[in-house]
Design a protein around this motif. Structure first.
Motif, PDB file in Angstrom:
ATOM      1  N   UNK A 111       0.822  -1.212   0.000  1.00  0.00           N
ATOM      2  CA  UNK A 111       0.000   0.000   0.000  1.00  0.00           C
ATOM      3  C   UNK A 111       0.853   1.257   0.000  1.00  0.00           C
ATOM      4  N   UNK A 112       0.287   2.273  -0.668  1.00  0.00           N
ATOM      5  CA  UNK A 112       1.018   3.539  -0.757  1.00  0.00           C
ATOM      6  C   UNK A 112       1.248   4.162   0.609  1.00  0.00           C
ATOM      7  N   UNK A 132       5.084   5.106   1.653  1.00  0.00           N
ATOM      8  CA  UNK A 132       5.539   6.464   1.929  1.00  0.00           C
ATOM      9  C   UNK A 132       6.541   6.486   3.081  1.00  0.00           C
ATOM     10  N   UNK A 150      -6.930   0.593  -1.920  1.00  0.00           N
ATOM     11  CA  UNK A 150      -5.785   1.433  -2.227  1.00  0.00           C
ATOM     12  C   UNK A 150      -4.998   0.902  -3.423  1.00  0.00           C
ATOM     13  N   UNK A 151      -4.837  -0.422  -3.470  1.00  0.00           N
ATOM     14  CA  UNK A 151      -4.033  -1.020  -4.533  1.00  0.00           C
ATOM     15  C   UNK A 151      -4.622  -0.740  -5.914  1.00  0.00           C
ATOM     16  N   UNK A 203      -6.621   1.640  -6.789  1.00  0.00           N
ATOM     17  CA  UNK A 203      -6.500   3.069  -7.100  1.00  0.00           C
ATOM     18  C   UNK A 203      -5.076   3.378  -7.558  1.00  0.00           C
ATOM     19  N   UNK A 204      -4.111   2.802  -6.847  1.00  0.00           N
ATOM     20  CA  UNK A 204      -2.699   3.049  -7.164  1.00  0.00           C
ATOM     21  C   UNK A 204      -2.362   2.517  -8.559  1.00  0.00           C
ATOM     22  N   UNK A 218       3.235  14.389  -3.915  1.00  0.00           N
ATOM     23  CA  UNK A 218       4.388  13.939  -3.118  1.00  0.00           C
ATOM     24  C   UNK A 218       5.665  14.586  -3.629  1.00  0.00           C
ATOM     25  N   UNK A 259      -4.484  12.656   0.164  1.00  0.00           N
ATOM     26  CA  UNK A 259      -3.920  11.471   0.803  1.00  0.00           C
ATOM     27  C   UNK A 259      -4.970  10.715   1.624  1.00  0.00           C
ATOM     28  N   UNK A 273      -8.305   7.653  -2.687  1.00  0.00           N
ATOM     29  CA  UNK A 273      -8.435   8.611  -3.786  1.00  0.00           C
ATOM     30  C   UNK A 273      -7.048   9.049  -4.212  1.00  0.00           C
ATOM     31  N   UNK A 274      -6.936   9.385  -5.465  1.00  0.00           N
ATOM     32  CA  UNK A 274      -5.707  10.044  -5.905  1.00  0.00           C
ATOM     33  C   UNK A 274      -6.054  10.985  -7.043  1.00  0.00           C
TER      34      UNK A 274
END
Lengths: 237, 559
Positions: free
Chosen positions: A158-159, A163, B75-76, B78-79, B102, B184, B188-189
């Protein structure tokens, strides 16, 4: 038995021929032993900080409850208490005052410790890609080699985790044969952060605190933990 | 001057305009610009040159900015969807992908590093003034030795206490600074894009919209995510698409009506030639003249211009009707016709030219487009009318006279006094309505009817991503830096007191960059941290006295 030994020898030879670093394979789950629902233990921590010569060393105790969460208490050389509930809330206790951790890093840390200490296979597999390679130990003057431990690399999926950290390496020390079954297991956790600094933690389970009734009371029986810390974890009034 | 001489002059003018417009038309054909800029329907504002330049730059930036929000259940996905979308978008030559938040945060952190000693958060200022140095040492030590729940933005050498990281994080969290990274939160991104070419050009818009739709649909089908869009571009593209449909509707509708009317009145296909030639030449000339003067033709101008068909067709009808009444040798009839048509042209020109007094550039363009179109159409009819009448046209002698008499007969029964009374009543009623209820709406937004889906998408993106919008800026001037800060404080005081606005909705750079004297004071306060015998020295002394534990003398894991 003969078959098992010949497999290990074959594995050793293959490892030496290929080079250890190349011999890694992915896993769906970690071979974590069943730890029980409630236990306590101690830890030592070594943290590399770029710009400082030598690691920063600390030690402390922890308490885990499968339904409540983790208390992580650094005792030396500083006093620092974190309470990470299973439900996601995280607190820092300073001079008997609890502060809610609002930072994403605090929450991620709580989730990580809960899943690693509790051996929550699903949580770990969900958050990390697991690969492993055996650490080979050969006796001096002998050709007999055997895996002394397995090193498991946990690469964040996961991001939110990426991070903060690059990889976590788990060293699940194998109980020595003469120590027999039921011997408590020590786990080495090495965390490489995004600034290439290592934090190494060795945790050892020292006491089983089974029995779900009156969990907060059992928690406060642990040496070095007090009622306030246990109440905060168990959400007691 | 006799009719033939006047006609010769008109014909010379017609040929000259035709030649010039043909040459110019060929030149602009390759760089045709159909503009859809919404600024054209906003009144121009009087400002200083610098302000106008700033607004122009800002407007350009806003027109070119697109935000895509990817949302999903995990999350994955979306990433991964973001990676695929970024990859696909990088292949579209019209777009540039802006750095991620970032990367921008890293740049901001590095950029602010040299000035870190002049910045403090409110809490830190209070902590330093209260002078509890030992507490700061213990906090820094705990953060170093224990678990660190706070992000360290700078390495130990630059920020041994983690103090400046905390300053920056506190400032970024300040809602007034408008810098908090809301994207963050949750799954979502946001992808920030800039349109490098043709954001307001109708043809380029269509091509870009098609490409965007394809890549977004691909990502949305490959991953369990939704992609929402935000940006003036999407509204403009939709308005342009709607306008295009309006143009087609008006042109086709009026074209069919005109054809039927002409065929009914003159019973000959030959009667269609002059009206359509005059319309084509009039609209063509108007288009070229407007493009030449303004560098592009606004889509609204074309929509309004399409309504010219109704007026232009009248010239042909007059010519046909009167042309079939007299004979070739009867110049007085023809002279009267030319005079009447010239008068008709003049009144129309005056009416349309009046639009050029408007502050809205879109209406000024409509004025130019209409006047040029009417003039050329009129000249076409005057110069080509005789040629069109070489074949005799027979006009309907039964139906039209009957219809006219059927309508006019009842009206003739009304006495002049009654007419005067009705007219007076209408004038009084109209004046009362105008004076008391003001039934005017000069809001340019009435031109646009954005789709609900687009507005919902815009709202969804706005809820999770910060971006700027045009026309929502206050510029504070002052004689020096301190004066600007004082006025800023004053303004915020007034905003808070007014109760009309929420001061939290106003963002400013000044909210996290203190004024010079405050910066100097913050710098001096930090002497307690970095001066002789200060917090950093105490911390380093404490770190060096720690005795290593025996367990750490051997490496734990062979990495």
């Amino acid at each position: 038995m003969m078959l098992k030994q010949s497999r290990i020898v074959a594995l050793c030879l293959t490892s030496l021929m290929l080079g250890l670093s190349n011999l890694s394979y992915s896993l769906d789950q970690l071979p974590l032993p069943s730890q029980g629902c409630s236990f306590s233990g101690s830890f030592t921590q070594s943290k590399d900080v770029a710009g400082l010569v030598g690691p920063l060393l600390s030690a402390g105790v922890f308490y885990y409850h499968c339904e409540a969460g983790v208390i992580w208490k650094t005792k030396s050389p500083v006093s620092q208490i974190f309470v990470f509930r299973k439900t996601g809330e995280a607190y820092k206790l300073q001079q008997q005052t609890a502060t809610v951790l609002k930072s994403a890093q605090g929450k991620v840390l709580g989730r990580l410790l809960n899943s690693l200490i509790g051996g929550d296979q699903n949580q770990i597999a969900e958050q990390f890609k697991i690969t492993t390679r055996p650490e080979i130990e050969c006796q001096e003057g002998s050709e007999a080699c055997k895996p002394s431990a397995e090193i498991y690399s946990l690469e964040p999926r996961k991001r939110s985790l990426k991070r903060g950290l690059k990889v976590i390496e788990l060293n699940l020390a194998q109980p020595k044969e003469e120590e027999g079954e039921g011997q408590s297991m020590s786990v080495g956790i090495s965390i490489l952060d995004r600034k290439d600094q290592w934090t190494r933690i060795i945790s050892s389970k020292t006491e089983n605190l089974e029995g779900l009734t009156d969990s907060a009371l059992r928690c406060s029986e642990v040496v070095s933990l007090n009622k306030q810390e246990c109440d905060l974890l168990h959400d007691a009034p | 001057m006799n009719l033939n001489r006047i006609l010769m002059l008109w014909r010379l003018l017609f040929i000259a305009l035709l030649l010039i417009s043909s040459v110019l038309g060929l030149r602009i054909a390759s760089e045709l610009q159909i503009d859809t800029n919404l600024a054209d329907v906003s009144p121009s504002i009087q400002n200083t040159l610098e302000t106008r330049a700033a607004i122009a730059q800002l407007t350009q930036n806003v027109e070119q900015r697109i935000l895509l929000l990817i949302s999903g259940g995990d999350d994955d996905s979306v990433f991964e969807a973001e990676q695929q979308l970024r990859n696909r978008l990088s292949k579209l030559s019209e777009l540039s992908i802006l750095p991620t938040s970032e990367v921008l945060a890293e740049k901001l952190t590095e950029g602010i590093k040299p000035f870190r000693f002049s910045l403090l958060s409110d809490d830190q200022r209070a902590e330093l003034i209260s002078g509890n140095a030992e507490a700061i040492v213990q906090q820094a030590k705990a953060s170093l030795f224990g678990l660190s729940e706070q992000i360290r933005l700078y390495p130990f050498a630059d920020d041994p206490l983690g103090w400046h990281s905390n300053t920056l994080l506190a400032l970024l969290d300040n809602p007034s600074a408008g810098l908090s990274n809301v994207e963050a939160v949750g799954f979502n991104t946001v992808i920030n894009l800039r349109i490098d070419y043709g954001a307001m050009n109708m043809n380029a818009q269509q091509s870009l919209m098609t490409n965007l739709n394809i890549v977004i649909a691909e990502v949305a089908s490959d991953y369990p995510v939704t992609v929402d869009r935000s940006g003036v571009f999407f509204f403009v593209a939709q308005a342009a698409k709607d306008s295009k449909q309006d143009i087609s509707r008006i042109t086709i509708g009026s074209g069919i009506g005109v054809i039927l009317l002409l065929l009914f009145a003159f019973r000959s296909l030959h009667a269609l030639l002059l009206p359509f030639i005059s319309i084509a030449l009039g609209v063509g000339f108007a288009f070229i003249a407007t493009h030449l003067i303004y560098g592009s033709v606004h889509v609204l101008t074309i929509v309004f211009g399409a309504s010219l068909i109704g007026i232009v067709i009248d010239y042909s009808l007059h010519y046909f009707y009167h042309g079939t009444q007299g004979n070739e040798t009867d110049n007085s009839e023809r002279q009267a016709l030319h005079r009447a048509m010239l008068l008709s042209l003049m009144t129309s020109l005056i009416g349309y030219a009046a639009l050029s007094f408007s502050d809205l550039q879109a209406l000024q363009k409509v004025a130019l487009f209409s006047c040029c179109g009417l003039l050329m159409a009129w000249l076409s009819v005057i110069c080509l009318g005789d040629w069109a009448l070489r074949r005799t046209l027979t006009t309907d002698k039964k139906v039209f006279p009957f219809l006219v008499s059927a309508f006019s007969r009842p009206l003739k029964l009304i006495k002049p006094v009654a007419w005067a009374a009705i007219s007076g009543a209408v004038v009084v009623a109209a004046t009362s309505i105008i004076l008391f209820s003001q039934p005017f709406d000069d809001d340019p937004r009435v031109f646009f009817n954005a789709s609900e889906a687009l507005i919902a998408s815009e709202r969804k993106v706005a809820a999770v991503a910060n971006d700027y919008e045009p026309g929502r800026y206050l510029i504070i001037h002052g004689v020096n830096d301190d004066d600007v800060y004082q006025r800023y404080e004053q303004l915020f005081g007034l905003i808070s007191e007014s109760g009309l606005f929420d001061a939290g909705n106003f963002t400013s750079l000044l909210a996290w960059i203190p004024n010079k004297s405050q910066q100097n004071s913050d710098y001096l306060l930090q002497e307690k941290l970095y001066g002789d015998g200060g917090v950093v020295q105490k911390l380093l002394a404490e770190i060096s006295t720690q005795t290593p534990f025996s367990e750490f003398n051997k490496p734990i894991i062979m990495g």
